[in-house]
Design an enzyme around this catalytic site. Structure first.
Site, PDB file in Angstrom:
ATOM      1  N   SER A   1      32.305  -4.545  16.881  1.00  0.00           N
ATOM      2  CA  SER A   1      32.985  -4.704  18.161  1.00  0.00           C
ATOM      3  C   SER A   1      33.931  -3.526  18.415  1.00  0.00           C
ATOM      4  CB  SER A   1      33.711  -6.053  18.187  1.00  0.00           C
ATOM      5  OG  SER A   1      34.240  -6.336  19.452  1.00  0.00           O
TER       6      SER A   1
ATOM      7  N   ASP B   1      24.124  -9.661  23.987  1.00  0.00           N
ATOM      8  CA  ASP B   1      25.549  -9.572  23.644  1.00  0.00           C
ATOM      9  C   ASP B   1      26.390 -10.114  24.796  1.00  0.00           C
ATOM     10  OD1 ASP B   1      28.239  -8.571  23.191  1.00  0.00           O
ATOM     11  OD2 ASP B   1      27.369  -7.208  21.734  1.00  0.00           O
TER      12      ASP B   1
ATOM     13  N   HIS C   1      27.322 -11.426  20.224  1.00  0.00           N
ATOM     14  CA  HIS C   1      28.188 -10.308  19.860  1.00  0.00           C
ATOM     15  C   HIS C   1      28.489 -10.223  18.365  1.00  0.00           C
ATOM     16  CE1 HIS C   1      31.016  -7.123  20.848  1.00  0.00           C
ATOM     17  NE2 HIS C   1      31.986  -7.737  20.183  1.00  0.00           N
TER      18      HIS C   1
END
Length: 286
Positions: A91, A214, A244
């Site tokens: 991330s 995502d 994600h």
């Protein structure tokens, strides 16, 4: 104040170190399956907790340059001890890893961004997150937060339900903080801009892993990395059964094996033991 869970994780192994960054205001908990597989494969693994970036009970977040300076210092410390150092992240940690790779150039053995976040544009991004730059410049910015909502980056419904119970009870979960402050999001946006501008400086072998669905960062971030880095060795793995949090979701084992296989390919000297092929992914490889 730092909590025990927010103290980072270091696992000693061979002469190839892997520096792994968690997401914004998160901890190594979200990286555990990946860290274990890498260490079991013999790598030295360092998942530090950066001041102002990782989770802490202190709401202060510092600024993006301080985050990056700490990450660079950690890289330099590892590079002084280990002949090979790769950088990886999840991330916003992927964005940070790319920034380190841009700053350290050929000293980086490989860079592996997972769920790269160069833009907050996933299908579950709250509409009001786009107003956060306006809110940042109000006197109440330190009290304003954006709370995490289902699916919490997880396609796995059972794990998602467990995280939802955690979010209701605790400020920190396996997928990160239950809420992000406007100052944190503001500094993250500045880091994203810096990284986007400097992708062309990345020369290390690059493995990009991103879910097609995502919910936080659209796959266009992955395509942007693939298109702009200067590395001659770039691979993009697209996941079909994750959101994600690819290090925790349905394809976490396959992701960990792909990362390990990629790093072994660039390990010097080559691993003499038999190397098994990575677990096939349901997503396409390109």
């Amino acid at each position: 104040m730092t909590t025990p869970i927010a103290s980072g994780k270091f696992l000693a192994g061979n002469d190839f170190a892997v520096l792994v960054f968690s997401g914004l205001r998160s901890t190594h908990l979200e990286l555990q399956p990946l860290l274990k597989v890498l260490h079991d494969a013999g790598f030295t693994v360092d998942a530090p907790q950066l001041d102002g970036y990782g989770f802490a009970t202190d709401p202060a977040v510092g600024n993006w340059r301080h985050w990056l300076d700490q990450a660079l210092e950690r890289f330099d410390q590892l590079a002084a001890r280990y002949p090979q150092v790769a950088v990886c992240g999840l991330s916003m940690g992927a964005t940070l890893a790319l920034a380190v790779a841009a700053e350290r150039g050929e000293r980086v053995s490989a860079v592996i961004p997972l769920s790269t976040t160069l833009h907050y544009d996933g299908w579950n991004t709250p509409w009001y997150r786009f107003l956060s730059p306006l809110g940042y410049f109000t006197p109440l910015r330190h009290r304003m937060v954006i709370r995490e909502t289902p699916p919490f980056g997880l396609k796995n419904e059972r794990l998602r339900a467990w995280i939802e119970r955690q979010v209701a009870a605790e400020p920190i979960t396996a997928v990160g903080a239950s809420a992000l402050s406007l100052p944190a999001l503001h500094e993250a946006a500045r880091l994203m801009r810096f990284t986007r501008r400097n992708l062309k400086r990345i020369v290390a072998p690059t493995l990009i892993v991103h879910a097609l669905e995502d919910d936080i960062a659209h796959i266009r971030s992955a395509y942007e990395v693939q298109r702009k880095v200067a590395s001659h060795q770039v691979q993009l793995v697209k996941l079909a059964n994750s959101y994600h949090m690819v290090t925790l979701d349905f394809e976490r084992d396959a992701v960990a094996q792909q990362v390990t296989h990629f790093l072994r390919f660039f390990q010097n000297p080559p691993v003499t033991a038999s190397i098994t092929a990575p677990i096939p992914l349901e997503g396409a490889l390109s």
